[in-house]
Design a protein around this motif. Structure first.
Motif, PDB file in Angstrom:
ATOM      1  N   ASN A 183      -4.523  11.796 -11.840  1.00 10.11           N
ATOM      2  CA  ASN A 183      -3.886  11.719 -10.526  1.00 10.11           C
ATOM      3  C   ASN A 183      -2.519  11.047 -10.593  1.00 10.11           C
ATOM      4  N   LEU A 184      -2.440   9.940 -11.343  1.00 10.69           N
ATOM      5  CA  LEU A 184      -1.176   9.219 -11.423  1.00 10.69           C
ATOM      6  C   LEU A 184      -0.114  10.025 -12.157  1.00 10.69           C
ATOM      7  N   VAL A 185      -0.518  10.738 -13.190  1.00 14.29           N
ATOM      8  CA  VAL A 185       0.438  11.588 -13.908  1.00 14.29           C
ATOM      9  C   VAL A 185       0.968  12.675 -12.981  1.00 14.29           C
ATOM     10  N   GLN A 186       0.105  13.266 -12.167  1.00 14.60           N
ATOM     11  CA  GLN A 186       0.544  14.302 -11.236  1.00 14.60           C
ATOM     12  C   GLN A 186       1.558  13.755 -10.232  1.00 14.60           C
ATOM     13  N   VAL A 187       1.308  12.545  -9.755  1.00 14.41           N
ATOM     14  CA  VAL A 187       2.243  11.931  -8.805  1.00 14.41           C
ATOM     15  C   VAL A 187       3.571  11.628  -9.491  1.00 14.41           C
ATOM     16  N   MET A 188       3.491  11.104 -10.699  1.00  8.36           N
ATOM     17  CA  MET A 188       4.709  10.814 -11.457  1.00  8.36           C
ATOM     18  C   MET A 188       5.530  12.081 -11.680  1.00  8.36           C
ATOM     19  N   MET A 189       4.873  13.149 -12.122  1.00  3.68           N
ATOM     20  CA  MET A 189       5.569  14.395 -12.413  1.00  3.68           C
ATOM     21  C   MET A 189       6.153  15.009 -11.149  1.00  3.68           C
ATOM     22  N   ILE A 202      -2.210   4.590  -2.960  1.00  4.42           N
ATOM     23  CA  ILE A 202      -1.725   4.359  -4.325  1.00  4.42           C
ATOM     24  C   ILE A 202      -0.658   5.383  -4.680  1.00  4.42           C
ATOM     25  N   SER A 203      -0.883   6.638  -4.313  1.00  2.85           N
ATOM     26  CA  SER A 203       0.105   7.686  -4.596  1.00  2.85           C
ATOM     27  C   SER A 203       1.434   7.362  -3.931  1.00  2.85           C
ATOM     28  N   HIS A 204       1.359   6.902  -2.683  1.00  4.23           N
ATOM     29  CA  HIS A 204       2.584   6.528  -1.978  1.00  4.23           C
ATOM     30  C   HIS A 204       3.279   5.358  -2.667  1.00  4.23           C
ATOM     31  N   LEU A 205       2.516   4.342  -3.043  1.00  9.53           N
ATOM     32  CA  LEU A 205       3.103   3.193  -3.727  1.00  9.53           C
ATOM     33  C   LEU A 205       3.764   3.613  -5.032  1.00  9.53           C
ATOM     34  N   LEU A 206       3.148   4.543  -5.747  1.00 13.28           N
ATOM     35  CA  LEU A 206       3.703   5.004  -7.015  1.00 13.28           C
ATOM     36  C   LEU A 206       5.030   5.717  -6.790  1.00 13.28           C
ATOM     37  N   VAL A 207       5.073   6.624  -5.815  1.00 16.21           N
ATOM     38  CA  VAL A 207       6.330   7.307  -5.489  1.00 16.21           C
ATOM     39  C   VAL A 207       7.380   6.275  -5.090  1.00 16.21           C
ATOM     40  N   HIS A 208       7.000   5.365  -4.215  1.00 16.39           N
ATOM     41  CA  HIS A 208       7.900   4.314  -3.731  1.00 16.39           C
ATOM     42  C   HIS A 208       8.435   3.489  -4.906  1.00 16.39           C
ATOM     43  N   GLY A 209       7.538   3.110  -5.805  1.00 19.48           N
ATOM     44  CA  GLY A 209       7.930   2.287  -6.942  1.00 19.48           C
ATOM     45  C   GLY A 209       8.859   3.011  -7.895  1.00 19.48           C
ATOM     46  N   ILE A 210       8.591   4.284  -8.168  1.00 13.86           N
ATOM     47  CA  ILE A 210       9.462   5.052  -9.060  1.00 13.86           C
ATOM     48  C   ILE A 210      10.867   5.148  -8.471  1.00 13.86           C
ATOM     49  N   LEU A 211      10.956   5.375  -7.165  1.00 13.75           N
ATOM     50  CA  LEU A 211      12.267   5.437  -6.530  1.00 13.75           C
ATOM     51  C   LEU A 211      13.009   4.101  -6.681  1.00 13.75           C
ATOM     52  N   HIS A 212      12.292   2.995  -6.589  1.00 15.45           N
ATOM     53  CA  HIS A 212      12.917   1.695  -6.819  1.00 15.45           C
ATOM     54  C   HIS A 212      13.428   1.592  -8.254  1.00 15.45           C
ATOM     55  N   LEU A 213      12.658   2.100  -9.213  1.00 16.07           N
ATOM     56  CA  LEU A 213      13.078   2.047 -10.612  1.00 16.07           C
ATOM     57  C   LEU A 213      14.338   2.864 -10.858  1.00 16.07           C
ATOM     58  N   LEU A 214      14.584   3.851 -10.007  1.00 14.62           N
ATOM     59  CA  LEU A 214      15.787   4.676 -10.129  1.00 14.62           C
ATOM     60  C   LEU A 214      16.974   4.055  -9.398  1.00 14.62           C
ATOM     61  N   GLY A 215      16.707   2.997  -8.639  1.00 14.28           N
ATOM     62  CA  GLY A 215      17.780   2.276  -7.980  1.00 14.28           C
ATOM     63  C   GLY A 215      17.868   2.431  -6.481  1.00 14.28           C
ATOM     64  N   PHE A 216      16.936   3.166  -5.889  1.00 18.91           N
ATOM     65  CA  PHE A 216      16.945   3.313  -4.435  1.00 18.91           C
ATOM     66  C   PHE A 216      16.301   2.071  -3.812  1.00 18.91           C
ATOM     67  N   ASP A 217      16.898   1.592  -2.709  1.00 10.78           N
ATOM     68  CA  ASP A 217      16.439   0.327  -2.134  1.00 10.78           C
ATOM     69  C   ASP A 217      16.535   0.388  -0.618  1.00 10.78           C
TER      70      ASP A 217
END
Length: 206
Positions: free
Chosen positions: A51-57, A162-177
């Motif tokens: 599930n987490l890999v699918q959200v990441m991809m 969790i899926s939402h948090l993962l998307v949210h977190g990845i966007l933060h890692l890319l610099g969106f704030d």
């Protein structure tokens, strides 16, 4: 920070999902680990690797399309779009308890409570990334107890939260704030809503 790998829970990727990406020249990778206090049954129930890999991809595929249309990634603005597209992305996720989550939030943000997710960007210079076979995005730390509590308070399914948090977190890692201003918040939320819709997850802000 001590991290215990959870290989047993992380090695079962759905055959169909694997086949979909076997033909690709690159396969982004995800490493999931947890503190000793997080039991295997919690990881298997809430942090299923497939599930987490699918959200990441889904998140990275969406961002790739946005980059092609001219989107600038704040933390990777010194990397050209072609290099971004070609590099294998690497993401680390660490699941922890409320005590450690509080300590980490205090250390990182000077806030004395456990938050749902913390983002630690890789912050590597473009020159270094250019020499590497992969592009490290950074690490996301999820506090499980806080995540469960929030899902219950918001009447959401835990896995969807969790899926939402993962998307949210990845966007933060890319610099969106979202804390920079209303325009940045609106942009980030739009990205999240559209990515989650592609995963058949309802708008988390409704």
């Amino acid at each position: 920070m001590s991290q215990d790998s959870n290989n047993d829970a992380n090695n079962n990727i759905d055959d169909n999902f694997t086949n979909n990406f076997n033909s690709s020249e690159s396969l982004d990778t995800l490493d999931i680990s947890a503190s000793e206090s997080i039991h295997d049954d919690i990881l298997e129930t809430f942090y299923n690797r497939e599930n987490l890999v699918q959200v990441m991809m889904a998140t990275l595929d969406y961002i790739d399309e946005q980059v092609k249309e001219g989107l600038i990634l704040p933390y990777f603005d010194d990397i050209d779009a072609e290099q971004w597209q070609e590099k294998i992305k690497v993401l680390d996720i660490y699941i922890t308890d409320e005590d450690e989550g509080r300590e980490l939030n205090l250390e990182a943000r000077q806030k004395d409570y456990a938050t749902n997710i913390l983002s630690y960007p890789s912050d590597l210079p473009a020159a270094i990334i250019g020499l590497m076979p992969t592009l490290p995005l950074g690490e996301l730390i999820i506090c499980h107890v806080v995540m469960i509590r929030e899902a219950a308070e918001q009447n959401k399914e835990a896995v969807q939260h969790i899926s939402h948090l993962l998307v949210h977190g990845i966007l933060h890692l890319l610099g969106f704030d979202h804390e920079l201003g209303q325009a940045e918040q609106d942009e980030m939320e739009r990205f999240e809503i559209e990515i989650l819709a592609g995963l058949n997850i309802p708008n988390p802000y409704n």
